[in-house]
Design a protein around this motif. Structure first.
Motif, PDB file in Angstrom:
ATOM      1  N   MET A  98      -8.830  -3.310   6.286  1.00 35.16           N
ATOM      2  CA  MET A  98      -9.884  -4.553   7.095  1.00 35.16           C
ATOM      3  C   MET A  98      -9.758  -5.183   6.134  1.00 35.16           C
ATOM      4  O   MET A  98     -10.128  -6.389   6.147  1.00 35.16           O
ATOM      5  CB  MET A  98     -10.350  -3.382   8.150  1.00 35.16           C
ATOM      6  CG  MET A  98     -11.682  -4.803   9.076  1.00 35.16           C
ATOM      7  SD  MET A  98     -12.840  -4.148   9.829  1.00 35.16           S
ATOM      8  CE  MET A  98     -13.466  -3.128   8.493  1.00 35.16           C
ATOM      9  N   THR A  99     -10.038  -4.753   5.281  1.00 32.58           N
ATOM     10  CA  THR A  99     -10.410  -5.967   4.003  1.00 32.58           C
ATOM     11  C   THR A  99      -9.581  -6.455   3.468  1.00 32.58           C
ATOM     12  O   THR A  99      -9.544  -7.961   3.501  1.00 32.58           O
ATOM     13  CB  THR A  99     -11.286  -5.121   2.494  1.00 32.58           C
ATOM     14  OG1 THR A  99     -12.398  -4.342   3.048  1.00 32.58           O
ATOM     15  CG2 THR A  99     -12.014  -5.806   1.727  1.00 32.58           C
ATOM     16  N   TYR A 100      -8.703  -5.808   3.248  1.00 32.52           N
ATOM     17  CA  TYR A 100      -7.515  -7.094   2.768  1.00 32.52           C
ATOM     18  C   TYR A 100      -6.551  -7.522   3.367  1.00 32.52           C
ATOM     19  O   TYR A 100      -6.522  -8.881   3.570  1.00 32.52           O
ATOM     20  CB  TYR A 100      -6.246  -5.742   2.074  1.00 32.52           C
ATOM     21  CG  TYR A 100      -4.769  -5.857   1.696  1.00 32.52           C
ATOM     22  CD1 TYR A 100      -4.915  -6.563   0.639  1.00 32.52           C
ATOM     23  CD2 TYR A 100      -3.390  -6.562   2.663  1.00 32.52           C
ATOM     24  CE1 TYR A 100      -3.823  -7.393   0.380  1.00 32.52           C
ATOM     25  CE2 TYR A 100      -3.046  -6.865   1.899  1.00 32.52           C
ATOM     26  CZ  TYR A 100      -2.282  -7.260   0.890  1.00 32.52           C
ATOM     27  OH  TYR A 100      -1.233  -8.174   0.095  1.00 32.52           O
ATOM     28  N   ALA A 101      -6.279  -7.110   4.815  1.00 37.81           N
ATOM     29  CA  ALA A 101      -6.230  -8.200   6.136  1.00 37.81           C
ATOM     30  C   ALA A 101      -7.256  -9.152   6.361  1.00 37.81           C
ATOM     31  O   ALA A 101      -6.530 -10.498   6.568  1.00 37.81           O
ATOM     32  CB  ALA A 101      -6.322  -7.118   7.494  1.00 37.81           C
ATOM     33  N   LYS A 102      -8.209  -9.068   5.901  1.00 38.18           N
ATOM     34  CA  LYS A 102      -9.179 -10.088   5.489  1.00 38.18           C
ATOM     35  C   LYS A 102      -9.366 -11.612   4.972  1.00 38.18           C
ATOM     36  O   LYS A 102      -9.664 -12.832   5.050  1.00 38.18           O
ATOM     37  CB  LYS A 102     -11.111  -9.851   6.237  1.00 38.18           C
ATOM     38  CG  LYS A 102     -11.442  -9.419   7.859  1.00 38.18           C
ATOM     39  CD  LYS A 102     -12.684  -9.056   7.235  1.00 38.18           C
ATOM     40  CE  LYS A 102     -12.961  -8.195   8.507  1.00 38.18           C
ATOM     41  NZ  LYS A 102     -14.865  -7.983   8.867  1.00 38.18           N
ATOM     42  N   GLY A 103      -8.511 -11.067   3.887  1.00 40.41           N
ATOM     43  CA  GLY A 103      -8.111 -11.470   2.775  1.00 40.41           C
ATOM     44  C   GLY A 103      -9.396 -12.092   1.638  1.00 40.41           C
ATOM     45  O   GLY A 103      -9.616 -13.151   1.102  1.00 40.41           O
ATOM     46  N   ASP A 104     -10.212 -10.630   2.278  1.00 42.18           N
ATOM     47  CA  ASP A 104     -11.798 -11.143   1.567  1.00 42.18           C
ATOM     48  C   ASP A 104     -11.387 -10.644  -0.416  1.00 42.18           C
ATOM     49  O   ASP A 104     -12.372  -9.657  -0.719  1.00 42.18           O
ATOM     50  CB  ASP A 104     -12.690  -9.880   2.112  1.00 42.18           C
ATOM     51  CG  ASP A 104     -12.727 -10.283   3.325  1.00 42.18           C
ATOM     52  OD1 ASP A 104     -12.671 -11.724   3.549  1.00 42.18           O
ATOM     53  OD2 ASP A 104     -13.885 -10.057   3.909  1.00 42.18           O
ATOM     54  N   VAL A 105     -10.232 -10.286  -0.355  1.00 45.83           N
ATOM     55  CA  VAL A 105      -9.803  -9.628  -2.008  1.00 45.83           C
ATOM     56  C   VAL A 105     -10.328 -10.574  -2.792  1.00 45.83           C
ATOM     57  O   VAL A 105      -9.363 -11.260  -3.154  1.00 45.83           O
ATOM     58  CB  VAL A 105      -8.109  -8.841  -2.032  1.00 45.83           C
ATOM     59  CG1 VAL A 105      -8.514  -7.669  -3.270  1.00 45.83           C
ATOM     60  CG2 VAL A 105      -8.513  -8.416  -1.077  1.00 45.83           C
ATOM     61  N   PRO A 106     -10.912 -10.075  -3.598  1.00 46.83           N
ATOM     62  CA  PRO A 106     -11.156 -11.144  -4.968  1.00 46.83           C
ATOM     63  C   PRO A 106      -9.586 -11.132  -5.755  1.00 46.83           C
ATOM     64  O   PRO A 106      -9.139 -10.464  -5.967  1.00 46.83           O
ATOM     65  CB  PRO A 106     -11.942 -10.627  -6.131  1.00 46.83           C
ATOM     66  CG  PRO A 106     -12.512  -9.821  -5.366  1.00 46.83           C
ATOM     67  CD  PRO A 106     -12.090  -9.190  -4.257  1.00 46.83           C
ATOM     68  N   ASP A 107      -9.193 -12.193  -6.350  1.00 46.87           N
ATOM     69  CA  ASP A 107      -8.008 -12.586  -7.339  1.00 46.87           C
ATOM     70  C   ASP A 107      -8.156 -11.788  -8.108  1.00 46.87           C
ATOM     71  O   ASP A 107      -6.510 -10.706  -8.806  1.00 46.87           O
ATOM     72  CB  ASP A 107      -7.589 -13.956  -7.771  1.00 46.87           C
ATOM     73  CG  ASP A 107      -7.832 -15.629  -6.855  1.00 46.87           C
ATOM     74  OD1 ASP A 107      -7.321 -14.730  -5.612  1.00 46.87           O
ATOM     75  OD2 ASP A 107      -7.703 -16.235  -7.025  1.00 46.87           O
ATOM     76  N   ALA A 108      -8.793 -10.660  -8.936  1.00 47.51           N
ATOM     77  CA  ALA A 108      -9.164 -10.461 -10.071  1.00 47.51           C
ATOM     78  C   ALA A 108      -8.448  -9.113  -9.249  1.00 47.51           C
ATOM     79  O   ALA A 108      -8.029  -7.690 -10.561  1.00 47.51           O
ATOM     80  CB  ALA A 108     -10.166  -9.826 -10.849  1.00 47.51           C
ATOM     81  N   ALA A 109      -8.953  -8.275  -8.729  1.00 49.46           N
ATOM     82  CA  ALA A 109      -8.546  -6.763  -7.604  1.00 49.46           C
ATOM     83  C   ALA A 109      -7.067  -6.578  -7.574  1.00 49.46           C
ATOM     84  O   ALA A 109      -6.204  -7.476  -7.447  1.00 49.46           O
ATOM     85  CB  ALA A 109      -9.212  -7.289  -6.276  1.00 49.46           C
ATOM     86  N   HIS A 110      -6.675  -5.511  -8.383  1.00 50.00           N
ATOM     87  CA  HIS A 110      -5.829  -4.734  -8.070  1.00 50.00           C
ATOM     88  C   HIS A 110      -5.347  -4.159  -6.477  1.00 50.00           C
ATOM     89  O   HIS A 110      -6.660  -3.468  -6.652  1.00 50.00           O
ATOM     90  CB  HIS A 110      -5.031  -4.008  -9.016  1.00 50.00           C
ATOM     91  CG  HIS A 110      -5.552  -4.460 -10.692  1.00 50.00           C
ATOM     92  ND1 HIS A 110      -4.745  -5.265 -10.865  1.00 50.00           N
ATOM     93  CD2 HIS A 110      -6.450  -4.298 -11.052  1.00 50.00           C
ATOM     94  CE1 HIS A 110      -4.780  -5.291 -12.010  1.00 50.00           C
ATOM     95  NE2 HIS A 110      -5.921  -5.323 -12.151  1.00 50.00           N
TER      96      HIS A 110
END
Length: 182
Positions: free
Chosen positions: A154-166
């Motif tokens: 769900m976090t990934y689908a919302k696009g809430d992931v910082p650019d630095a995150a793997h």
């Protein structure tokens, strides 16, 4: 020859165990497939493993510290049965509206862990499944990994992931990347 030990901080619910809302009893705590073996692999690769977890159910009256200790005793026992070891568990007992400084996404809990283990935050790997986890890691200066277990999809689908995150499918995939086959 002595091996250098690295520090990895894991969120609990959704990374090590199933995210079932408030985990109020040891019976509610169910390990995710391969997470316990992944922790053992980290230990064999000379990682010190620490857990950082928000536990608002305490402030909400859904469990107390004795219940939490019983849950963590089960977690420790299952990790040890898989050949691994968790050195410490840090937790915040507050609800989001409590205004505390220890609750993720605040970086305070991660800073306390790094201070306790005398490791610079930029050398710490943090694995979580929520936007709060990613924000805490980013604010603290840790190396963030988002797993797609728990709330990760769900976090990934919302696009809430910082650019630095793997972004990886689960904890075992993170460990495979970090240590290869151990």
């Amino acid at each position: 020859m002595e091996h250098e030990q690295r520090l990895i901080i894991l969120s609990r619910d959704g990374v090590i165990n199933e995210d079932r809302g408030v985990i109020a009893t040891p019976d509610d705590w169910v390990a995710l497939p391969d997470s316990l073996k992944a922790i053992a692999r980290l230990n064999r690769a000379h990682f010190r493993v620490v857990v950082a977890t928000n536990q608002p159910g305490i402030m909400q009256g859904k469990l107390n510290v004795f219940d939490l200790n019983a849950i963590h005793k089960k977690m420790h026992e299952e990790v040890e049965a898989a050949g691994g070891y968790i050195e410490a568990v840090f937790f915040c007992p507050h609800t989001p509206d409590a205004g505390c400084s220890c609750r993720k996404p605040s970086p305070t809990m991660l800073q306390e862990i790094a201070d306790r283990f005398e490791v610079p935050l930029n050398e710490v790997i943090y694995v979580g499944d929520t936007i709060n986890d990613m924000n805490a890691a980013q604010r603290a200066g840790c190396q963030p990994f988002l797993v797609l277990t728990g709330q990760g999809n769900m976090t990934y689908a919302k696009g809430d992931v910082p650019d630095a995150a793997h972004v990886r499918v689960n904890l075992a995939a993170v460990v495979k990347e970090l240590v290869g086959v151990v």
